[in-house]
Design a protein around this motif. Structure first.
Motif, PDB file in Angstrom:
ATOM      1  N   UNK A 170      17.085 -10.077  -0.036  1.00  0.00           N
ATOM      2  CA  UNK A 170      16.630  -9.289  -1.180  1.00  0.00           C
ATOM      3  C   UNK A 170      16.894  -7.798  -0.971  1.00  0.00           C
ATOM      4  N   UNK A 171      16.658  -7.313   0.256  1.00  0.00           N
ATOM      5  CA  UNK A 171      16.881  -5.892   0.558  1.00  0.00           C
ATOM      6  C   UNK A 171      18.355  -5.530   0.443  1.00  0.00           C
ATOM      7  N   UNK A 172      19.230  -6.411   0.948  1.00  0.00           N
ATOM      8  CA  UNK A 172      20.673  -6.152   0.886  1.00  0.00           C
ATOM      9  C   UNK A 172      21.148  -6.128  -0.565  1.00  0.00           C
ATOM     10  N   UNK A 173      20.683  -7.094  -1.362  1.00  0.00           N
ATOM     11  CA  UNK A 173      21.093  -7.158  -2.768  1.00  0.00           C
ATOM     12  C   UNK A 173      20.645  -5.908  -3.512  1.00  0.00           C
ATOM     13  N   UNK A 174      19.372  -5.523  -3.344  1.00  0.00           N
ATOM     14  CA  UNK A 174      18.883  -4.318  -4.014  1.00  0.00           C
ATOM     15  C   UNK A 174      19.608  -3.070  -3.522  1.00  0.00           C
TER      16      UNK A 174
ATOM     17  N   UNK B 177       6.917  -5.332 -16.897  1.00  0.00           N
ATOM     18  CA  UNK B 177       7.301  -4.126 -16.167  1.00  0.00           C
ATOM     19  C   UNK B 177       8.676  -4.256 -15.536  1.00  0.00           C
ATOM     20  N   UNK B 178       8.988  -5.422 -15.003  1.00  0.00           N
ATOM     21  CA  UNK B 178      10.322  -5.623 -14.419  1.00  0.00           C
ATOM     22  C   UNK B 178      11.392  -5.392 -15.485  1.00  0.00           C
TER      23      UNK B 178
ATOM     24  N   UNK C 129      11.859   1.192  -6.268  1.00  0.00           N
ATOM     25  CA  UNK C 129      10.731   0.907  -5.381  1.00  0.00           C
ATOM     26  C   UNK C 129       9.575   0.253  -6.140  1.00  0.00           C
ATOM     27  N   UNK C 130       9.468   0.524  -7.430  1.00  0.00           N
ATOM     28  CA  UNK C 130       8.459  -0.155  -8.246  1.00  0.00           C
ATOM     29  C   UNK C 130       8.747  -1.652  -8.302  1.00  0.00           C
ATOM     30  N   UNK C 131      10.019  -2.029  -8.310  1.00  0.00           N
ATOM     31  CA  UNK C 131      10.371  -3.452  -8.242  1.00  0.00           C
ATOM     32  C   UNK C 131       9.864  -4.068  -6.935  1.00  0.00           C
ATOM     33  N   UNK C 132       9.992  -3.319  -5.840  1.00  0.00           N
ATOM     34  CA  UNK C 132       9.472  -3.786  -4.554  1.00  0.00           C
ATOM     35  C   UNK C 132       7.952  -3.908  -4.621  1.00  0.00           C
ATOM     36  N   UNK C 133       7.307  -2.943  -5.253  1.00  0.00           N
ATOM     37  CA  UNK C 133       5.857  -2.969  -5.408  1.00  0.00           C
ATOM     38  C   UNK C 133       5.414  -4.222  -6.164  1.00  0.00           C
TER      39      UNK C 133
ATOM     40  N   UNK D 148       0.831  -1.210   0.000  1.00  0.00           N
ATOM     41  CA  UNK D 148       0.000   0.000   0.000  1.00  0.00           C
ATOM     42  C   UNK D 148       0.863   1.257   0.000  1.00  0.00           C
ATOM     43  N   UNK D 149       1.818   1.332   0.924  1.00  0.00           N
ATOM     44  CA  UNK D 149       2.612   2.557   1.060  1.00  0.00           C
ATOM     45  C   UNK D 149       3.546   2.769  -0.129  1.00  0.00           C
ATOM     46  N   UNK D 150       4.132   1.677  -0.648  1.00  0.00           N
ATOM     47  CA  UNK D 150       4.978   1.828  -1.833  1.00  0.00           C
ATOM     48  C   UNK D 150       4.140   2.261  -3.028  1.00  0.00           C
TER      49      UNK D 150
END
Length: 534
Positions: free
Chosen positions: A465-469, A244-245, A193-197, A24-26
């Motif tokens: 995943x967060x560390x890699x990104x 999209x990715x 952040x769209x990738x996270x979305x 939602x927030x992203x």
């Protein structure tokens, strides 16, 4: 239902609610950029037909039997601009019934990295030599779409960020920092952040036991209301997610910060084949314009020099170069860039005529022809075959991004992706509007943690995943650290407020909080309306 099963479902329910809150927030942060990218992308995708329609008086002419010599057409264009304007390039007609375009730079035009060069384009009828008119490259619908799609590039305020190229190859990249437009940097950050979305949306859509009855590839139109829009939102997001990715990753390769670092990395790790020929201090990137792009992999290529034996002969005409380009089977619509001679310490280095195929282009059409300005001899014929593996892969991705690589098929997929993005944003907005309580915002509430700790494997996967990104995209990494810091402050505040009280169970929801019904269900029979948000 056993106690262990209930506990497992509560843990999974808590994870789903956290992922839904993240989604939602992203989405709230990324939705404006997604709308801008989709709308401007559609315009850019159909640039040629739009230009022929909106500027028909400039681009389309009545076909005649004979054409006026190209150099006379250029003289007509030069007479229509100030004498202090610099001839930048000439684009002969791409076909019968098309005009000749002559590009000029105004004396006060700023160029990259200070800003994005804004050309003055002058159009001439090749059959009559008549002046048709002129326009600014960045004006009109197409010009504004290009501006918005890159969020004005390096126009406007800038920041200077560390250069990876300078760290790994200081001789090739002597500048320690890269000037980056603030708007373009924001677009780069939003793209990651769209990738996270997308990842969070796919996770919410993914089938699981507690949502056994939710339809995965079906829209329940008859249900109406929130259920219908939720199904459409989910199905649209999943269908276009892979496209999209690919678009996000390929678009990042020519952003002003990450893209320049990627260019340096790919050129150092997998360098292109060097051409053994004398060159000038200029590089092809010096001639990169929005309305006349240089191929991504060619921007660092040198502009080769024209050798002279004895007295300096007269320079060949544009008509001579145009004839040679046609003989070399350059793709119609190519641009001819005039030579730029440089004199230092009393010695002159003579540039070459440079002929570049029209952009956007297929990978097989990526080609730059360097011709001796005095003899017309081919100095170099640079194609994608001479690029390094990473550069070729990047150019392929860009050609797909621009809807050219596979012809009509690529353009159709790009159109579907843009329309899908707009559909996803619209349905997401409708879902929020329908479900929000009267007089309240309907924002996700914070999720309690007691008795609902996420599974260890989930924590490890998300952390990795967060560390890699964060490492691959440093700007995103900084923003993620900021988000985590804010989250830590809020969590500490919540603990201080609830000191001595038992934390609510995982099925408690915040103000207006609505998560997939199946995620909260602990009964043996799943709710018929269970559906995850994507």
């Amino acid at each position: 239902m056993s106690t262990s099963t209930v506990a497992a479902r509560r843990r999974e329910s808590a994870v789903l609610r956290r992922v839904w809150g993240l989604h939602f927030w992203v989405a709230l942060f990324a939705a404006p950029a997604l709308v801008v990218l989709a709308c401007s992308g559609l315009v850019i995708l159909y640039t040629q037909p739009l230009n022929d329609w909106l500027n028909r008086d400039l681009y389309v002419v009545a076909e005649g039997k004979e054409t006026v010599p190209l150099d006379k057409q250029i003289a007509v264009a030069e007479a229509e601009v100030g004498g202090d304007y610099t001839l930048d390039a000439v684009t002969p007609p791409a076909g019968p019934g098309m005009s000749t375009r002559v590009d000029f730079l105004s004396p006060d035009a700023l160029e990259y990295p200070d800003a994005e060069a804004n050309l003055t384009q002058v159009f001439v009828d090749p059959y009559t030599g008549r002046y048709l008119g002129q326009r600014s490259e960045l004006s009109g619908l197409v010009g504004w779409a290009n501006q918005l799609h890159r969020m004005f590039g390096n126009d406007g305020p800038q920041v200077h960020l560390p250069s990876l190229g300078h760290l790994i190859a200081p001789s090739a990249y002597p500048d320690a920092t890269i000037p980056v437009g603030v708007g373009n940097l924001w677009m780069e950050l939003t793209a990651v952040w769209i990738l996270v979305l997308l990842a969070s949306g796919i996770y919410l859509w993914w089938p699981r036991a507690i949502e056994a009855t939710k339809p995965l590839l079906k829209i329940r139109w008859r249900k109406g209301g929130r259920i219908r829009w939720r199904d459409l939102h989910a199905l649209t997001g999943v269908v276009i997610a892979v496209i999209l990715i690919c678009y996000v990753l390929s678009g990042l390769t020519w952003s002003r910060y990450w893209g320049e670092n990627w260019r340096a990395f790919s050129g150092t790790v997998a360098p292109s084949t060097e051409i053994d020929a004398p060159s000038t201090p200029a590089v092809m990137g010096d001639y990169d314009r929005l309305g006349r792009r240089i191929a991504w992999a060619a921007t660092d290529d040198p502009v080769y020099a024209s050798t002279v034996d004895g007295a300096v002969p007269a320079r060949l005409s544009f008509a001579d170069i145009d004839r040679l380009a046609k003989g070399e089977k350059m793709v119609p619509g190519y641009a001819i860039i005039p030579p730029s001679d440089i004199t230092e310490n009393g010695e002159t280095v003579y540039g070459s005529y440079t002929v570049v195929n029209a952009w956007p282009q297929k990978l097989s059409e990526q080609r730059t022809l360097y011709l001796n300005q005095f003899t017309g001899r081919t100095i170099a014929n640079a194609t994608a075959d001479q690029d390094g593996a990473l550069s070729r892969a990047t150019s392929f991705g860009i050609a797909m991004h621009m809807g050219n690589q596979l012809g009509v098929l690529t353009r159709i997929s790009a159109t579907i992706a843009c329309l899908g993005v707009l559909t996803s944003v619209a349905t997401g907005l409708l879902m929020w509007w329908i479900r929000r309580p009267a007089g309240r915002a309907g924002l996700p509430g914070r999720v309690g943690v007691a008795g609902a700790a996420p599974p260890k494997r989930v924590v490890i996967a998300v952390t990795a995943a967060a560390v890699v990104l964060g490492v691959l995209f440093p700007v995103f990494g900084v923003s993620l650290l900021l988000v985590l810091a804010v989250e830590a402050v809020l969590a500490r505040r919540d603990r201080s407020r609830s000191a001595g009280e038992q934390v609510q169970a995982a099925d408690d929801v915040g103000e207006g909080d609505e998560v997939p019904a199946g995620a909260l269900q602990e009964a043996d029979t799943p709710n018929e309306e269970s559906r995850s948000l994507v």
